[in-house]
Write an enzyme that holds these catalytic residues in place. Structure first.
Site, PDB file in Angstrom:
ATOM      1  N   CYS A  95       0.847  -1.202   0.000  1.00 53.18           N
ATOM      2  CA  CYS A  95       0.000   0.000   0.000  1.00 53.18           C
ATOM      3  C   CYS A  95       0.881   1.249   0.000  1.00 53.18           C
ATOM      4  CB  CYS A  95      -0.911   0.008   1.226  1.00 53.18           C
ATOM      5  SG  CYS A  95      -1.927   1.500   1.300  1.00 53.18           S
ATOM      6  N   ARG A 110      -9.495  -3.066 -10.240  1.00 56.29           N
ATOM      7  CA  ARG A 110     -10.481  -2.221 -10.931  1.00 56.29           C
ATOM      8  C   ARG A 110     -11.153  -2.919 -12.109  1.00 56.29           C
ATOM      9  NH1 ARG A 110      -6.788   3.057 -11.126  1.00 56.29           N
ATOM     10  NH2 ARG A 110      -5.387   1.361 -11.671  1.00 56.29           N
TER      11      ARG A 110
END
Length: 315
Positions: free
Chosen positions: A114, A239
């Site tokens: 992250c 996505r």
């Protein structure tokens, strides 16, 4: 949550490594903040997704607070194989979180990728790729404290500009007993730059455990190309699955049946309106006109959304 979890405990836990030994490329739904929750995992599993991750959970909060556990983690008996992703920076805290989750999930994943500022400033996420000894220690601790040999321990990383450092990190994790490694083929600084699939291939060739490729995979064709370029054992999509949850089943765009399935699943799970609506906005992105989007995206209640879908699409 607990009712669901008890049901899970009695049956259904699986060995995720069986997927990697199947001879097929493993199709994986990525850990996505707010989005890869139980209802969405239920949907993508209907359309060919082999393995699902939860959104990232901060291990220290999860261990400390029953409220955090109830809000962050929900499952049921069909939600397998399931990997719970944790943000952690201390070996014992990660072990404690893994012990709590072990009866209800098939493995944990340590987030070492992250790039968000808050995560890095707290010592979580992508900054861990610069602490290979700590990553090795965390993996080894979980391995030694979880009795179930089928419970997987994986990590998700970004790459260094000097790839030798990434290979060294991966080899240290492998020596500590990591089950597989997911590689997002960008460095911490890179956001929208092209993904370095060549780097993933080099890492794959340097390891004897499964490697999963991640980054900019929007269609099944992309997934096939990335597998070809990297020789990875699995393909993780974020996505691309938000836009088309039926992607792994070979659909070029979200079929109306998938939208119907999402409505049914979301209503059954009591999905909050904002999440329910956002998923539909993603799913319908490619199949609605600009004018339709303007109307649909500002709808503000479940009943308004259901009426719109019924009037326009017969859903």
């Amino acid at each position: 949550m607990i009712g669901d979890i008890r049901e899970t405990k009695e049956c259904q836990l699986k060995d995720p490594m069986d997927l990697f030994h199947s001879g097929q490329v493993v199709k994986i739904c990525a850990p996505m903040v707010r989005y890869s929750k139980l209802a969405f995992r239920t949907l993508v599993r209907k359309y060919g997704c082999d393995l699902c991750y939860t959104p990232m959970i901060v291990a220290a909060d999860f261990v400390r607070s029953a409220k955090a556990r109830d809000s962050e983690f929900t499952t049921n008996k069909g939600d397998h194989p399931l990997i719970v992703q944790f943000a952690a920076k201390e070996a014992q805290v990660l072990c404690d979180a893994a012990r709590i989750i072990c009866p209800f999930a098939d493995g944990i994943d340590l987030n070492c990728g992250c790039p968000q500022r808050w995560a890095i400033s707290e010592g979580y996420g992508a900054c861990l790729i610069n602490k290979p000894e700590l990553v090795k220690d965390m993996v080894r601790h979980v391995r030694s404290q979880i009795d179930n040999p089928k419970f997987s321990v994986s990590i998700k990383i970004r790459i260094h500009e000097d790839l030798k450092r990434t290979v060294d990190l991966c080899q240290k994790a492998e020596a500590a007993g990591v089950s597989w490694i997911t590689v997002h083929g960008r460095s911490i600084e890179e956001r929208h730059q092209p993904v370095h699939y060549d780097a993933i291939k080099i890492i794959k060739q340097s390891m004897s455990i499964p490697i999963v490729a991640n980054g900019d995979i929007k269609t099944l064709k992309d997934a096939e190309n990335v597998h070809h370029l990297t020789e990875a054992d699995g393909i993780m999509v974020a996505r691309g699955l938000l836009a088309n949850p039926a992607m792994f089943a070979g659909y070029e765009e979200t079929p109306f049946q998938c939208i119907q399935d999402w409505v049914d699943i979301a209503l059954e799970h009591g999905t909050p309106f904002t999440c329910f609506h956002h998923h539909l906005m993603y799913m319908m992105e490619r199949i609605t006109s600009k004018q339709e989007k303007k109307v649909f995206n500002v709808l503000s209640s479940t009943s308004a959304v259901l009426d719109y879908l019924n009037d326009h699409y017969g859903v």
